[in-house]
Design an enzyme around this catalytic site. Structure first.
Site, PDB file in Angstrom:
ATOM      1  N   ASP A   9       0.877  -1.173   0.000  1.00  0.00           N
ATOM      2  CA  ASP A   9       0.000   0.000   0.000  1.00  0.00           C
ATOM      3  C   ASP A   9       0.910   1.217   0.000  1.00  0.00           C
ATOM      4  OD1 ASP A   9      -2.780   1.136   0.431  1.00  0.00           O
ATOM      5  OD2 ASP A   9      -1.770   2.030   2.130  1.00  0.00           O
ATOM      6  N   SER A  10       0.308   2.377  -0.205  1.00  0.00           N
ATOM      7  CA  SER A  10       1.122   3.583  -0.169  1.00  0.00           C
ATOM      8  C   SER A  10       1.552   3.936   1.258  1.00  0.00           C
ATOM      9  CB  SER A  10       0.338   4.743  -0.770  1.00  0.00           C
ATOM     10  OG  SER A  10      -0.882   4.890  -0.076  1.00  0.00           O
ATOM     11  N   TYR A  41      -0.402   8.398  -2.945  1.00  0.00           N
ATOM     12  CA  TYR A  41      -0.484   7.977  -4.346  1.00  0.00           C
ATOM     13  C   TYR A  41      -1.718   8.616  -5.015  1.00  0.00           C
ATOM     14  CZ  TYR A  41       2.883   4.030  -4.035  1.00  0.00           C
ATOM     15  OH  TYR A  41       3.994   3.237  -3.907  1.00  0.00           O
ATOM     16  N   CYS A  72      -3.615  -1.282  -2.060  1.00  0.00           N
ATOM     17  CA  CYS A  72      -3.923   0.111  -2.364  1.00  0.00           C
ATOM     18  C   CYS A  72      -4.897   0.186  -3.545  1.00  0.00           C
ATOM     19  CB  CYS A  72      -2.619   0.817  -2.720  1.00  0.00           C
ATOM     20  SG  CYS A  72      -2.820   2.530  -3.172  1.00  0.00           S
ATOM     21  N   GLU A 150      -3.971   9.425   8.236  1.00  0.00           N
ATOM     22  CA  GLU A 150      -2.538   9.315   8.555  1.00  0.00           C
ATOM     23  C   GLU A 150      -2.201  10.103   9.826  1.00  0.00           C
ATOM     24  OE1 GLU A 150       0.316   7.812   6.953  1.00  0.00           O
ATOM     25  OE2 GLU A 150      -0.982   6.684   5.604  1.00  0.00           O
ATOM     26  N   CYS A 182     -10.653   2.932  -0.531  1.00  0.00           N
ATOM     27  CA  CYS A 182      -9.307   3.376  -0.154  1.00  0.00           C
ATOM     28  C   CYS A 182      -9.009   2.706   1.169  1.00  0.00           C
ATOM     29  CB  CYS A 182      -9.266   4.903  -0.007  1.00  0.00           C
ATOM     30  SG  CYS A 182      -7.693   5.495   0.671  1.00  0.00           S
ATOM     31  N   THR A 183      -7.817   2.145   1.274  1.00  0.00           N
ATOM     32  CA  THR A 183      -7.494   1.372   2.486  1.00  0.00           C
ATOM     33  C   THR A 183      -7.441   2.234   3.739  1.00  0.00           C
ATOM     34  OG1 THR A 183      -5.190   1.700   1.913  1.00  0.00           O
ATOM     35  CG2 THR A 183      -6.180  -0.415   1.310  1.00  0.00           C
ATOM     36  N   HIS A 184      -7.281   3.539   3.571  1.00  0.00           N
ATOM     37  CA  HIS A 184      -7.239   4.400   4.749  1.00  0.00           C
ATOM     38  C   HIS A 184      -8.620   4.621   5.356  1.00  0.00           C
ATOM     39  CE1 HIS A 184      -3.268   5.318   3.204  1.00  0.00           C
ATOM     40  NE2 HIS A 184      -3.002   6.013   4.296  1.00  0.00           N
TER      41      HIS A 184
HETATM   42  N1  DGL Z   1      -4.331   3.743   0.497  1.00  0.00           N
HETATM   43  C1  DGL Z   1      -4.483   4.234  -0.822  1.00  0.00           C
HETATM   44  C2  DGL Z   1      -5.698   3.655  -1.538  1.00  0.00           C
HETATM   45  O1  DGL Z   1      -6.238   2.646  -1.132  1.00  0.00           O
HETATM   46  C3  DGL Z   1      -4.559   5.713  -0.943  1.00  0.00           C
HETATM   47  C4  DGL Z   1      -3.713   6.553  -0.108  1.00  0.00           C
HETATM   48  C5  DGL Z   1      -2.867   7.482  -0.935  1.00  0.00           C
HETATM   49  O2  DGL Z   1      -3.399   8.446  -1.508  1.00  0.00           O
HETATM   50  O3  DGL Z   1      -1.703   7.199  -1.004  1.00  0.00           O
HETATM   51  O4  DGL Z   1      -6.115   4.193  -2.535  1.00  0.00           O
END
Ligand code: DGL
Length: 265
Positions: A9-10, A41, A72, A150, A182-184
């Site tokens: 992931d990022s 990302y 990600c 984050e 999005c994983t976040h």
């Molecule tokens: N975790 C990333 C996703 O699932 C996005 C976070 C980022 O922008 O880096 O898209």
């Protein structure tokens, strides 16, 4: 250590996926790469995201993984139809997330939340409509969610205000199934549910990938760890800060992780 499954992931968000997979498959070892030096990302071009993704897949391959998982969503959009990478099974989150959303939605009205890169790609909309041409899909970029996650700002008034700004019309349209693309975003689940309604069905990348991995094992496409083995979790990141370390430990609790390792890709 048994042969690990590679996952990337990022940044921090993919740990939500790692945790779900490690809890579901305690015998499996996982090698996780979080590219926090180059996060986010989600505001980068497909070419740049792909270049970063290839570097990480090559790194994981050198770590002798048996399969590769792109946790990600933003990176998944640029590897959308690729099922293998240099001979290894390659999973991304878009197909599994779309299938899970359709399976859970009674009225096939689905909202997808994601980074600007994910939403701009239209990957979820295309996949959902391919799977079910009658699906009604709203795709919404929520670029401020990643920095809020984050920074560990969940269950926070500022996050709730941002969530209300992004999600009010989804709530007004009474859309009951929402893909956290999005994983976040699972880190902000409380705020997202408060801005929508508490009964909204949220689809999370970790759960859908766990399901996908089960199917790979069941179909004999991937060899499971030998019975009785205890999996290990290795977390590698492209930049190491106290802040990341603290949040990572909190997030992975009660699972134990080895020391975080800083790597150069
Ligand atoms: N975790 C990333 C996703 O699932 C996005 C976070 C980022 O922008 O880096 O898209």
């Amino acid at each position: 250590m048994n042969q690990p499954i590679g996952i990337f992931d990022s940044g921090l968000g993919g740990l939500t996926v790692l945790k779900a997979l490690a809890q579901k498959f305690p015998g499996e070892s996982f090698c996780y790469v979080g590219d926090i030096a180059r996060l986010p990302y989600g505001n980068k071009s497909p070419e740049t995201i792909r270049k970063y993704g290839v570097q990480i897949l090559d790194y994981l391959k050198r770590e002798n993984v048996k399969a590769l998982i792109i946790a990600c969503n933003s990176a998944s959009t640029v590897f959308l139809n690729e099922k293998h990478y240099q001979g290894l099974p390659l999973l991304n989150v878009i197909g599994p997330g779309s299938r899970a959303a359709l399976a859970k939605s009674a009225d096939k009205r689905i909202a997808v939340l994601g980074t600007s890169a994910t939403i701009r790609s239209g990957a979820y909309g295309k996949t959902l409509r391919q799977l079910d041409p009658s699906a009604m899909v709203i795709e919404r970029a929520c670029p401020l969610f990643v920095p809020l996650a984050e920074e560990g700002m969940s269950a926070d008034d500022i996050t709730l205000a941002v969530a209300r700004r992004y999600l009010q019309d989804i709530k007004d349209q009474a859309i009951a199934t929402v893909v956290l693309g999005c994983t976040h975003y699972p880190l902000l689940k409380a705020d997202i549910l408060k801005a929508l309604t508490p009964t909204t069905q949220l689809i999370e990348s970790g759960e859908v990938l766990a399901e996908e991995l089960s199917q790979l094992f069941a179909a004999g496409e991937l060899r499971p760890a030998s019975p009785g083995s205890v999996g290990e979790l290795r977390i590698k990141i492209t930049d190491l800060t106290d802040h990341f370390e603290r949040l990572a430990l909190q997030l992975m609790h009660p699972l134990s992780i080895g020391p975080l390792e800083r790597i150069v890709l």
